[in-house]
Design a protein around this motif. Structure first.
Motif, PDB file in Angstrom:
ATOM      1  N   LEU A  27      53.638  -5.774 -51.279  1.00 60.58           N
ATOM      2  CA  LEU A  27      52.661  -4.939 -50.581  1.00 60.58           C
ATOM      3  C   LEU A  27      53.326  -3.691 -50.016  1.00 60.58           C
ATOM      4  O   LEU A  27      52.789  -2.576 -50.138  1.00 60.58           O
ATOM      5  CB  LEU A  27      52.001  -5.734 -49.454  1.00 60.58           C
ATOM      6  N   TRP A  28      54.489  -3.864 -49.409  1.00 63.72           N
ATOM      7  CA  TRP A  28      55.210  -2.719 -48.837  1.00 63.72           C
ATOM      8  C   TRP A  28      55.589  -1.720 -49.934  1.00 63.72           C
ATOM      9  O   TRP A  28      55.439  -0.511 -49.759  1.00 63.72           O
ATOM     10  CB  TRP A  28      56.459  -3.216 -48.110  1.00 63.72           C
ATOM     11  N   ILE A  29      56.071  -2.215 -51.072  1.00 64.69           N
ATOM     12  CA  ILE A  29      56.463  -1.329 -52.178  1.00 64.69           C
ATOM     13  C   ILE A  29      55.270  -0.544 -52.700  1.00 64.69           C
ATOM     14  O   ILE A  29      55.334   0.677 -52.886  1.00 64.69           O
ATOM     15  CB  ILE A  29      57.114  -2.150 -53.318  1.00 64.69           C
ATOM     16  N   VAL A  30      54.153  -1.249 -52.944  1.00 60.69           N
ATOM     17  CA  VAL A  30      52.967  -0.586 -53.486  1.00 60.69           C
ATOM     18  C   VAL A  30      52.382   0.389 -52.469  1.00 60.69           C
ATOM     19  O   VAL A  30      52.038   1.531 -52.801  1.00 60.69           O
ATOM     20  CB  VAL A  30      51.916  -1.637 -53.915  1.00 60.69           C
ATOM     21  N   PHE A  31      52.268  -0.046 -51.216  1.00 63.23           N
ATOM     22  CA  PHE A  31      51.625   0.785 -50.199  1.00 63.23           C
ATOM     23  C   PHE A  31      52.419   2.053 -49.901  1.00 63.23           C
ATOM     24  O   PHE A  31      51.844   3.131 -49.707  1.00 63.23           O
ATOM     25  CB  PHE A  31      51.431  -0.022 -48.911  1.00 63.23           C
ATOM     26  N   THR A  32      53.746   1.950 -49.856  1.00 67.28           N
ATOM     27  CA  THR A  32      54.567   3.110 -49.501  1.00 67.28           C
ATOM     28  C   THR A  32      54.781   4.069 -50.665  1.00 67.28           C
ATOM     29  O   THR A  32      55.119   5.235 -50.443  1.00 67.28           O
ATOM     30  CB  THR A  32      55.944   2.657 -48.972  1.00 67.28           C
ATOM     31  N   ASN A  33      54.578   3.616 -51.885  1.00 69.63           N
ATOM     32  CA  ASN A  33      54.875   4.465 -53.040  1.00 69.63           C
ATOM     33  C   ASN A  33      53.648   4.969 -53.792  1.00 69.63           C
ATOM     34  O   ASN A  33      53.718   5.994 -54.468  1.00 69.63           O
ATOM     35  CB  ASN A  33      55.774   3.714 -54.027  1.00 69.63           C
ATOM     36  N   ILE A  34      52.522   4.254 -53.674  1.00 71.68           N
ATOM     37  CA  ILE A  34      51.320   4.663 -54.393  1.00 71.68           C
ATOM     38  C   ILE A  34      50.260   5.090 -53.388  1.00 71.68           C
ATOM     39  O   ILE A  34      49.829   4.300 -52.549  1.00 71.68           O
ATOM     40  CB  ILE A  34      50.779   3.511 -55.272  1.00 71.68           C
ATOM     41  N   LYS A  35      49.880   6.356 -53.465  1.00 65.88           N
ATOM     42  CA  LYS A  35      48.832   6.911 -52.622  1.00 65.88           C
ATOM     43  C   LYS A  35      47.657   7.276 -53.524  1.00 65.88           C
ATOM     44  O   LYS A  35      47.765   8.168 -54.366  1.00 65.88           O
ATOM     45  CB  LYS A  35      49.335   8.147 -51.861  1.00 65.88           C
ATOM     46  N   GLU A  36      46.545   6.582 -53.320  1.00 69.62           N
ATOM     47  CA  GLU A  36      45.415   6.752 -54.235  1.00 69.62           C
ATOM     48  C   GLU A  36      44.894   8.187 -54.258  1.00 69.62           C
ATOM     49  O   GLU A  36      44.572   8.718 -55.320  1.00 69.62           O
ATOM     50  CB  GLU A  36      44.282   5.793 -53.847  1.00 69.62           C
TER      51      GLU A  36
END
Length: 394
Positions: A174-183
């Protein structure tokens, strides 16, 4: 493709979690229940939840508007709860608490599964989606392999340890996806100000319905084969339980190894063409398996069959989202999981009934028959018509 690999961590955690759950939770249930049938039913709770909740969640995420995007809020809610209840499962004190933790974990997983998968077409151009789907399925396959290898090693030390580790992996993913992917920054499907308008009558067009039917039939074949193969190996071929289970890993291993290459093939030659080749190859493989009595040939054909299954499965999801508008990726993700979950519920008992009537030799014939219906359905999907419908809905 950087974002695809980063998003792959989400799929990695999902596959890791489900594989560990399916591999070790039956041991907990076996401490309280004597009915294998009841244990089997309880282990299919996720399919029943997916049947009703995931299409709703996927459709609802299409219309969600927040500063975090459309899909991310569901990840931010679902993943922490899934991690919590996953860690609580081995800490159960009786059957009731075990069932409560299992149900809550399944509900939490259903909250973020469709939105996570719908993120892929949201941030990936249509021409690269088969390659992207190959990458995330490759990472998902690696998660499953680690669950059975490292997970088994940790389980031998402590029944709780692998569950705690997976819970930590959930939060890390979750941390990896949330911090690196901004919709709002990375999304190519919608602008920040667009409000999705979904015409469900247009979305459920003829190509989509035929494609959903094809998905249903090929999952009937694969789900039934995988669920009953170990019994087939023991009763029909005289293999030991371990040898029979080990044989099936050749099918799964070749699928993982072929995930990225078959995605590239779909991007180059077209999704439908590669799917059709895969379905035909699976039919021929299953027909050959019906007459094989050598373990070496059995495993060789299963390995080849896994490659054909990758041709089908890797290109199917990008195909279903490409047959509709850019506003409906979550809805179509939900429909994809609806039909695949329905197949997972129906397939084992249905093919099991055929086995009761005609013997284990009918397993691969029944699977090949279902694939034949899938071939008819996918043949009715007109590639040009699908592209035109998607273009008109932009």
């Amino acid at each position: 493709m950087k974002n695809t690999w980063l998003l792959g961590f989400g799929f990695f955690s999902i596959s890791l979690g489900w594989s560990l759950y399916n591999g070790f939770v039956p041991f907990f249930l076996d401490n309280y229940l004597t009915s294998t049938a009841l244990i089997g039913f309880l282990m299919t709770i996720d399919n029943y939840i997916a049947l009703f909740l995931q299409p709703y969640i996927g459709r609802h995420s299409d219309g969600t508007q927040t500063r975090f995007g459309r899909r991310m809020p569901y990840l931010l809610i679902g993943i922490p709860f899934a991690a919590l209840f996953f860690a609580l499962i081995p800490l159960h004190t009786n059957l009731l608490t075990l069932l409560i933790f299992m149900l809550c974990m399944n509900l939490s997983m259903a909250v973020f599964r469709s939105p996570t998968i719908a993120l892929m077409p949201d941030i990936t151009p249509e021409s690269q989606r088969t390659k992207a789907n190959g990458i995330i399925n490759f990472m998902g396959g690696c998660g499953a392999i680690l669950a059975f290898s490292v997970g088994s090693f940790l389980f031998s030390f402590s029944e709780s340890l692998p569950f705690f580790v997976v819970s930590a992996v959930f939060l890390l993913a979750l941390w990896i996806v949330f911090t690196n992917i901004k919709e709002h920054r990375d999304g190519i499907s919608l602008t920040n100000t667009e409000v999705p308008k979904i015409n469900y009558k247009e979305e459920l067009n003829a190509p989509t319905l035929y494609l959903l039917a094809a998905i249903f039939f090929w999952f009937i074949a694969i789900q039934g084969m995988e669920a009953l193969f170990t019994l087939y190996g023991v009763n029909e071929l005289g293999l030991s339980q371990s040898a029979s289970a080990f044989s099936l890993t050749f099918f799964s291993l070749s699928f993982v190894l072929s995930a990225i290459p078959t995605g590239l093939l779909g991007a180059k030659f077209g999704k439908k063409k590669v799917i059709v080749i895969g379905v035909i190859g699976l039919i021929l493989s299953f027909l050959l398996l019906n007459w094989v009595d050598s373990v070496i040939y059995l495993r060789a054909i299963l390995f080849i069959g896994g490659v054909f299954w990758a041709c089908v499965n890797i290109n199917a999801y990008p195909f279903i989202v490409s047959s509709g508008s850019k506003h409906s990726y979550g809805t179509r993700t939900g429909l994809y999981y609806l039909v695949s979950s329905l197949a997972a519920i129906i397939s084992p008992p249905t093919i099991g009934l055929f086995i009761d009537l005609f013997g284990f030799s009918v397993l691969f014939l029944a699977a090949a028959g279902s694939l034949f219906f899938a071939l008819i359905c996918i043949s009715r999907v007109n590639d040009k018509e699908t592209q035109n419908l998607a273009t008109n809905n932009l």
